[in-house]
Design a protein around this motif. Structure first.
Motif, mmCIF file in Angstrom:
data_model
loop_
_atom_site.group_PDB
_atom_site.id
_atom_site.type_symbol
_atom_site.label_atom_id
_atom_site.label_comp_id
_atom_site.label_asym_id
_atom_site.label_seq_id
_atom_site.Cartn_x
_atom_site.Cartn_y
_atom_site.Cartn_z
ATOM 1 N N UNK A 182 25.814 -41.058 -28.008
ATOM 2 C CA UNK A 182 25.050 -41.510 -29.180
ATOM 3 C C UNK A 182 25.040 -43.037 -29.209
ATOM 4 N N UNK A 183 23.841 -43.610 -29.329
ATOM 5 C CA UNK A 183 23.736 -45.066 -29.390
ATOM 6 C C UNK A 183 23.627 -45.749 -28.037
ATOM 7 N N UNK A 184 23.651 -44.979 -26.951
ATOM 8 C CA UNK A 184 23.543 -45.570 -25.599
ATOM 9 C C UNK A 184 22.299 -45.054 -24.889
ATOM 10 N N UNK A 185 21.185 -45.764 -25.045
ATOM 11 C CA UNK A 185 19.934 -45.262 -24.455
ATOM 12 C C UNK A 185 19.866 -45.379 -22.936
ATOM 13 N N UNK A 186 20.800 -46.151 -22.336
ATOM 14 C CA UNK A 186 20.852 -46.208 -20.871
ATOM 15 C C UNK A 186 22.066 -45.395 -20.438
ATOM 16 N N UNK A 187 21.808 -44.121 -20.225
ATOM 17 C CA UNK A 187 22.873 -43.119 -20.099
ATOM 18 C C UNK A 187 22.719 -42.321 -18.815
ATOM 19 N N UNK A 188 23.834 -42.069 -18.155
ATOM 20 C CA UNK A 188 23.839 -41.192 -16.984
ATOM 21 C C UNK A 188 24.730 -40.002 -17.303
ATOM 22 N N UNK A 189 24.174 -38.803 -17.159
ATOM 23 C CA UNK A 189 24.942 -37.577 -17.372
ATOM 24 C C UNK A 189 25.080 -36.879 -16.026
ATOM 25 N N UNK A 190 26.315 -36.604 -15.636
ATOM 26 C CA UNK A 190 26.572 -35.895 -14.384
ATOM 27 C C UNK A 190 27.137 -34.526 -14.706
ATOM 28 N N UNK A 191 26.506 -33.496 -14.141
ATOM 29 C CA UNK A 191 26.870 -32.130 -14.487
ATOM 30 C C UNK A 191 27.391 -31.402 -13.255
ATOM 31 N N UNK A 192 28.620 -30.926 -13.332
ATOM 32 C CA UNK A 192 29.188 -30.187 -12.202
ATOM 33 C C UNK A 192 29.107 -28.691 -12.411
ATOM 34 N N UNK A 193 28.520 -27.988 -11.449
ATOM 35 C CA UNK A 193 28.707 -26.524 -11.379
ATOM 36 C C UNK A 193 28.960 -26.235 -9.903
ATOM 37 N N UNK A 194 28.101 -25.491 -9.217
ATOM 38 C CA UNK A 194 28.285 -25.379 -7.765
ATOM 39 C C UNK A 194 28.092 -26.745 -7.138
ATOM 40 N N UNK A 195 27.019 -27.392 -7.546
ATOM 41 C CA UNK A 195 26.726 -28.728 -7.048
ATOM 42 C C UNK A 195 26.941 -29.757 -8.146
ATOM 43 N N UNK A 196 26.213 -30.855 -8.024
ATOM 44 C CA UNK A 196 26.284 -31.916 -9.025
ATOM 45 C C UNK A 196 24.857 -32.284 -9.403
ATOM 46 N N UNK A 197 24.533 -32.103 -10.675
ATOM 47 C CA UNK A 197 23.206 -32.484 -11.155
ATOM 48 C C UNK A 197 23.309 -33.769 -11.948
ATOM 49 N N UNK A 198 22.192 -34.458 -12.079
ATOM 50 C CA UNK A 198 22.186 -35.699 -12.839
ATOM 51 C C UNK A 198 21.018 -35.756 -13.789
#
Lengths: 378, 378
Positions: A182-198
């Motif tokens: 919240x409040x950070x419009x320049x954001x990177x989200x990294x999602x781990x499951x089998x692989x890594x999504x962004x």
């Protein structure tokens, strides 16, 4: 939020806010409540709340080892949910869609009288064509060009389109709207499951690129020397070096899969079991290289670790941090906060819900009238 | 462009365009010309042209081995220029600023009567703080936190601020506005000099990030195994593997430097000289890894190779293309065109000019009045 705070946030005067919130209240999207007895001086301002219990979306989450369907209220509250495990391979479009539609219809039919379904959103663990929810590429299920969005809409049969997004893209939106970012419009989200999504937000907007397939963080080449095979056909991709297979193989559990298996290794590492600790540290090292590269390219305000990377980052933070200090430019990294997901395993589901709400939020009065009339005729 | 075409492009009617262009013509920013005798039917539309010869900016380009100063007319035409070589190392802020200001003042004083200087822009080969043109980090000159923009403004003394940008960022804008990337708002510009700089446009806007230091493409780690030392203190960065030092060392010319040295190796490679050809191919391989990663992350419409990468790409295209096919996701790369810079060695200079024109273009009537009055009092 009070009407006064809303007026300030939106830069309009109080009579404009009153007119707007009255319109929204009249169609049942918000309610206005007299505030608690205020201690300070001056006339207290009415509080405007979303009608969370009355206006909802159906949100679907097709993850690698589970299917989740939920009724999510306006404002992001999960009101009701169904969850089922999913066979890991050999699942065709029809099977997935039929299963999801059944659970979705069950939740929809169980919704209390007087409530309204304002949209449908779905999160999918693959590359999604913008607009129609076609799965262009879903390596885990082996799907190529499968009409997931339109098939689910038709199987569900409640007269509403299904807005589909990639799980990590939706996770990024969800963390920005309601989670760690919240409040950070320049954001990177990294999602781990089998692989890594962004999912990467640039100035608050998802990085789409020329045709909507940006953010393929997992296939950044990090190990050109002796890289592991990747599901995409290449070698040494970030997800090949940091994903589930790499971790489980390193601890001699190559036959297993799923979030729980990954989490048990991470827990063993946290407790100091040497093989698990070495495996997590090695993966943290590769993850740190990937994050350092992203920091140099994007100068983000926040990097959020979600899915199984949430727990992994908690244990591998020393390795990740060391790589960032080694390879990240000082001015690029000096403002970047590294944080675990604020929404946990529900980040992608909440993101799907936000996608389902998007049409309503863009045009509330028209859209609520349209959905009410569609559902009367269903 | 004709008034009719302008009206269509801007989505306004012809009388609105007439009113706007008349205002701009009245202050001397555009002129309106009766078109050549038209062959077709109907009344021909007047053609609106920028007053290229009358309205100019001063544009400065601080590159690794040369300093360029130019008078650039509205519309991007270089009207006059001065160029000088620059010692490679040990050059302090004062020396650079004094030299630039002298050349700039010379061009300014030589401008014909009746012309107006509408702004000043400068391109610098380092990290620039947005707003005040502070050089945060300029590895080639060893500069850290040097007040380049304000010092140049003061030394120049023509009453106009100096808008400073990083050379690759400005090159990206220039290629999008006037070069190889016209019509492609999702554009990556890679600039080769000693190192490799990057300018990335996302939806037509420069990727700035949280504090304006995004796009550090050159310090993406591509070789974690046995990477070469980089000026930034790390190893294996894209610019360490593909920059000038790597190329010249590979052909046994480690003591040399500069664009001409690089270009002579690339020419030898093109003519089949084996050592040069092997060096260029090896560098093409690393460059291809970097570009493949960028394609996965950004799904660009175009990747433009500028500076010395322009010639290098022309020879190393097979290696670059092979890496992109190997590591780039099909849906991410299917729309990406790889092109040489359309502006050649002037890309960064033209970008500096566009930055100098920005205030005028944002607010033409106010700004032209302000600059005219400032210059009368100088």
């Amino acid at each position: 939020m009070s009407r006064a705070a809303l007026a300030e946030r939106m830069g309009v005067n109080r009579s404009t806010i009153l007119a707007l919130t009255s319109e929204l209240a009249a169609v049942g999207l918000v309610r206005e409540e007299s505030p608690e007895a205020a201690l300070g001086a001056g006339r207290p301002s009415f509080v405007v709340r979303p009608e969370t219990d009355r206006v909802f979306v159906l949100a679907f989450d097709v993850a690698v080892d589970r299917l989740v369907v939920a009724r999510v209220g306006l404002g992001g509250t999960v009101l009701d949910r169904r969850e089922t495990t999913r066979p890991r391979t050999g699942v065709d479009l029809d099977t997935v869609v039929t299963g999801l539609a059944e659970l979705g219809r069950e939740l929809y039919d169980a919704a209390p009288p007087g409530t309204v379904c304002a949209g449908v959103g779905a999160s999918y663990c693959g590359m999604i064509r913008p607009g129609d929810g076609m799965v262009r590429y879903g390596p885990e299920l082996g799907w190529v060009d499968q009409a997931f969005g339109t098939e689910l809409e038709s199987a569900l049969g409640i007269g509403l389109p299904v807005a589909v997004g990639n799980e990590a893209h939706l996770g990024a939106h969800a963390e920005f709207a309601r989670g760690a970012g919240i409040g950070s419009p320049d954001l990177i989200y990294l999602h781990g499951d089998v692989g890594v999504g962004g999912g990467i937000l640039v100035g608050g907007r998802l990085l789409g690129g020329e045709s909507g397939y940006g953010c393929e963080v997992g296939h950044m080449l990090v190990n050109p020397h002796d890289g592991r095979e990747c599901l995409c056909g290449s070698r040494g991709c970030l997800e090949a070096e940091t994903g589930e297979y790499a971790l489980l193989e390193a601890v001699g559990r190559a036959g297993e899969f799923g979030r729980e298996a990954v989490r048990s290794v991470v827990r063993a590492a946290a407790e100091g079991e040497p093989t698990a600790a070495a495996a997590v540290a090695a993966i943290g090292d590769w993850l740190g290289i990937g994050v350092a590269n992203l920091i140099n390219l994007f100068n983000p305000g926040v990097v959020v670790f979600g899915g199984t990377l949430r727990e992994l980052y908690a244990v591998a933070a020393p390795q990740v941090g060391a790589r960032i200090r080694q390879h990240g430019m000082p001015v690029s990294r000096e403002r970047a906060r590294l944080l675990p997901s604020g929404l946990g395993d529900d980040a992608t589901l909440i993101g799907a819900a936000e996608k389902g709400f998007a049409a309503l939020l863009n045009n509330p009065l028209t859209q609520i009238a349209r959905t009410r009339s569609a559902q009367t005729t269903c």
